[in-house]
Design an enzyme around this catalytic site. Sequence first.
Site, PDB file in Angstrom:
ATOM      1  N   CYS A  45       0.840  -1.197   0.000  1.00 21.32           N
ATOM      2  CA  CYS A  45       0.000   0.000   0.000  1.00 21.32           C
ATOM      3  C   CYS A  45       0.882   1.257   0.000  1.00 21.32           C
ATOM      4  O   CYS A  45       2.016   1.234   0.474  1.00 21.32           O
ATOM      5  CB  CYS A  45      -0.897  -0.008   1.237  1.00 21.32           C
ATOM      6  SG  CYS A  45      -2.032   1.401   1.294  1.00 21.32           S
ATOM      7  N   ASP A  47       0.460   3.764   1.781  1.00 23.08           N
ATOM      8  CA  ASP A  47       0.479   4.313   3.136  1.00 23.08           C
ATOM      9  C   ASP A  47       1.922   4.526   3.618  1.00 23.08           C
ATOM     10  O   ASP A  47       2.756   3.622   3.505  1.00 23.08           O
ATOM     11  CB  ASP A  47      -0.257   3.319   4.065  1.00 23.08           C
ATOM     12  CG  ASP A  47      -0.504   3.893   5.444  1.00 23.08           C
ATOM     13  OD1 ASP A  47       0.467   4.293   6.110  1.00 23.08           O
ATOM     14  OD2 ASP A  47      -1.680   3.933   5.856  1.00 23.08           O
ATOM     15  N   HIS A 106      -2.291  -4.236   5.338  1.00 20.38           N
ATOM     16  CA  HIS A 106      -1.964  -3.680   6.656  1.00 20.38           C
ATOM     17  C   HIS A 106      -3.200  -3.160   7.397  1.00 20.38           C
ATOM     18  O   HIS A 106      -4.236  -2.878   6.793  1.00 20.38           O
ATOM     19  CB  HIS A 106      -0.943  -2.548   6.511  1.00 20.38           C
ATOM     20  CG  HIS A 106      -1.495  -1.299   5.888  1.00 20.38           C
ATOM     21  ND1 HIS A 106      -1.856  -0.196   6.629  1.00 20.38           N
ATOM     22  CD2 HIS A 106      -1.783  -0.986   4.599  1.00 20.38           C
ATOM     23  CE1 HIS A 106      -2.311   0.739   5.817  1.00 20.38           C
ATOM     24  NE2 HIS A 106      -2.282   0.295   4.583  1.00 20.38           N
ATOM     25  N   CYS A 109      -5.898   0.573   7.003  1.00 20.44           N
ATOM     26  CA  CYS A 109      -5.723   0.952   5.594  1.00 20.44           C
ATOM     27  C   CYS A 109      -6.808   1.956   5.169  1.00 20.44           C
ATOM     28  O   CYS A 109      -8.006   1.658   5.187  1.00 20.44           O
ATOM     29  CB  CYS A 109      -5.773  -0.282   4.691  1.00 20.44           C
ATOM     30  SG  CYS A 109      -5.463   0.149   2.967  1.00 20.44           S
TER      31      CYS A 109
HETATM   32 ZN   LIG Z   1      -3.362   1.034   2.985  1.00 22.69          ZN
END
Ligand SMILES: [Zn+2]
Length: 213
Positions: A45, A47, A106, A109
Site C-alpha cells: 500500500c 500508506d 496492513h 488501511c
Molecule cells: Zn493502505
Amino acid sequence: MPKRAIARLMSGFRQFREKFYLGDDTTYNKLSSGGQGPKTLIIGCSDSRVDPAILSSAGPGELFVVRNIANLVPPYEHGGGSHGVSAAIEFAVVNLKVENVIILGHRQCGGIKALLYPKETQAGGFVQHWMKIAEPAKSRALRKAPIEDQDALWRHCELESIRTSIENLRSFPFVEEALQNRGLNVLGLYFDLETGEMLELNEKDGEFSAIAL
Ligand SMILES: [Zn+2]
C-alpha cells in the site's frame, strides 16, 4: 531554499551517498554494472507507515516494489488501458523472473476504509473507482463482521482484500504459468501496525496467523 521536509530528505540522501558511493560499500557498483536481480515482488500500500523495504530491512536491489492504494491487484484485462500495476507484475514475473510475489496488506488501511465508507472520499473520484476492485472483499467482510462494529469490519475487509488480490493475481496467464512451471511462490502478508505483528495467509486453511519471529 528547500522546505524543511525536503531538506530532511536531502540530508537522508547525503547519508545514503556516503554509505554506498563514498565509502567501502560496493553494492551499487555491482547493481549498476550487473543490473538488478530481485527475488521478490512486493505489492504494498502507498500508506507512509508500511514501506516494504523499511519493514523488511531490505537492502538495495532486493525488492521489486509496486505500491498503490490498498495494495490491490486488478483482475487480468487484455488490451488497452493504462495498467500500471499489471505492467509491473508482468515485468517482475516474466522479465525478472522473481521467485516470490507478496501481497502486503496492513491494519488501518485508508483505501479499505474508503471502500467501506465511500462518502469520505471524492464522489466519483479515482479512489472510489480504484477500490471497486475490492468489492468482493467487502461483501465477504460484511458476512463476517456486523456493520455496526466498524473496527472489526475494517480489519476483516483488509484481510479479505489480500485474498481478492491473490485471486486476481492468479488470473494473469503468465503468473499461473510461473506457478505451475517454475514454482513461483505467492504469499499474502498483513502488517498489524497497532501490535507490530506480521500475519501470514495459510494456503491450506485460508486463515491468517501471526508469524513466529
Ligand atoms: Zn493502505
